[in-house]
Design a protein around this motif. Structure first.
Motif, PDB file in Angstrom:
ATOM      1  N   LYS A  62       0.772  -1.117   0.016  1.00  0.00           N
ATOM      2  CA  LYS A  62       0.022   0.197   0.038  1.00  0.00           C
ATOM      3  C   LYS A  62       0.911   1.266   0.122  1.00  0.00           C
ATOM      4  O   LYS A  62       2.031   1.522   0.574  1.00  0.00           O
ATOM      5  N   ARG A  69       0.796   8.327  -6.331  1.00  0.00           N
ATOM      6  CA  ARG A  69      -0.067   7.532  -7.144  1.00  0.00           C
ATOM      7  C   ARG A  69       0.369   7.968  -8.624  1.00  0.00           C
ATOM      8  O   ARG A  69       0.665   7.033  -9.413  1.00  0.00           O
ATOM      9  N   GLU A  73       1.970   5.699 -11.723  1.00  0.00           N
ATOM     10  CA  GLU A  73       1.126   5.317 -12.722  1.00  0.00           C
ATOM     11  C   GLU A  73       1.690   5.566 -14.081  1.00  0.00           C
ATOM     12  O   GLU A  73       1.775   5.157 -15.245  1.00  0.00           O
ATOM     13  N   MET A  78       0.409   0.236 -11.562  1.00  0.00           N
ATOM     14  CA  MET A  78      -1.231   0.431 -11.522  1.00  0.00           C
ATOM     15  C   MET A  78      -1.379   0.336  -9.911  1.00  0.00           C
ATOM     16  O   MET A  78      -1.147  -0.552  -9.190  1.00  0.00           O
ATOM     17  N   GLN A  80      -4.509   0.571  -7.168  1.00  0.00           N
ATOM     18  CA  GLN A  80      -6.119   0.356  -7.167  1.00  0.00           C
ATOM     19  C   GLN A  80      -6.884   1.443  -6.225  1.00  0.00           C
ATOM     20  O   GLN A  80      -5.768   2.156  -5.839  1.00  0.00           O
ATOM     21  N   LYS A  84      -3.500   0.006  -2.892  1.00  0.00           N
ATOM     22  CA  LYS A  84      -2.581  -0.838  -3.001  1.00  0.00           C
ATOM     23  C   LYS A  84      -2.106  -1.256  -4.666  1.00  0.00           C
ATOM     24  O   LYS A  84      -3.023  -0.768  -5.428  1.00  0.00           O
ATOM     25  N   ILE A  85      -0.882  -1.623  -4.475  1.00  0.00           N
ATOM     26  CA  ILE A  85      -0.359  -1.666  -5.757  1.00  0.00           C
ATOM     27  C   ILE A  85      -0.899  -3.055  -6.518  1.00  0.00           C
ATOM     28  O   ILE A  85      -0.784  -3.975  -5.997  1.00  0.00           O
ATOM     29  N   LYS A  86      -1.220  -3.011  -7.673  1.00  0.00           N
ATOM     30  CA  LYS A  86      -1.764  -4.116  -8.435  1.00  0.00           C
ATOM     31  C   LYS A  86      -0.557  -4.995  -8.927  1.00  0.00           C
ATOM     32  O   LYS A  86       0.555  -4.346  -9.358  1.00  0.00           O
ATOM     33  N   ASP A  87      -0.359  -6.208  -8.640  1.00  0.00           N
ATOM     34  CA  ASP A  87       0.580  -7.174  -8.833  1.00  0.00           C
ATOM     35  C   ASP A  87       1.831  -6.719  -8.192  1.00  0.00           C
ATOM     36  O   ASP A  87       3.055  -6.763  -8.493  1.00  0.00           O
TER      37      ASP A  87
END
Length: 99
Positions: A62, A69, A73, A78, A80, A84-87
């Motif tokens: 997170k 953010r 990006e 990515m 969310q 939280k970081i995707k992947d």
């Protein structure tokens, strides 16, 4: 917190590749202070502009600083809606294994 510790932290953080992230705890371990993740966080709070502070997040994946953010990006990381970081596990850069 002494200047040597901060400089060691900054040098490791500068090695995080674009498009990858690491954690405060992983950076602390890499500089030889495995129980000092909070100190790493404090050091990152006043880091020089050439240190990619946005690439260092909590070990839960997170963002600690929501304003990072946009910068993440732009590096195709990515984030969310819950910050939280995707992947996270795929993107995680572990300095002990990758330096």
């Amino acid at each position: 917190m002494d200047e040597l510790f901060k400089q060691q932290v900054y040098e490791v953080v500068k090695l995080i590749p674009k498009g990858r992230i690491s954690s405060y705890g992983a950076i602390a371990k890499a500089v030889g202070y495995p129980n000092h993740s909070r100190h790493v966080g404090r050091a990152m709070g006043n880091c020089p502009k050439d240190v990619p502070a946005h690439r260092v997040i909590s070990s839960s994946g997170k963002l600690s600083v929501p304003s990072f953010r946009e910068r993440l990006e732009k590096e195709n990381i990515m984030v969310q809606d819950n910050f939280k970081i995707k992947d996270f596990k795929v993107l995680f850069w572990d300095p002990l294994n990758e330096i």
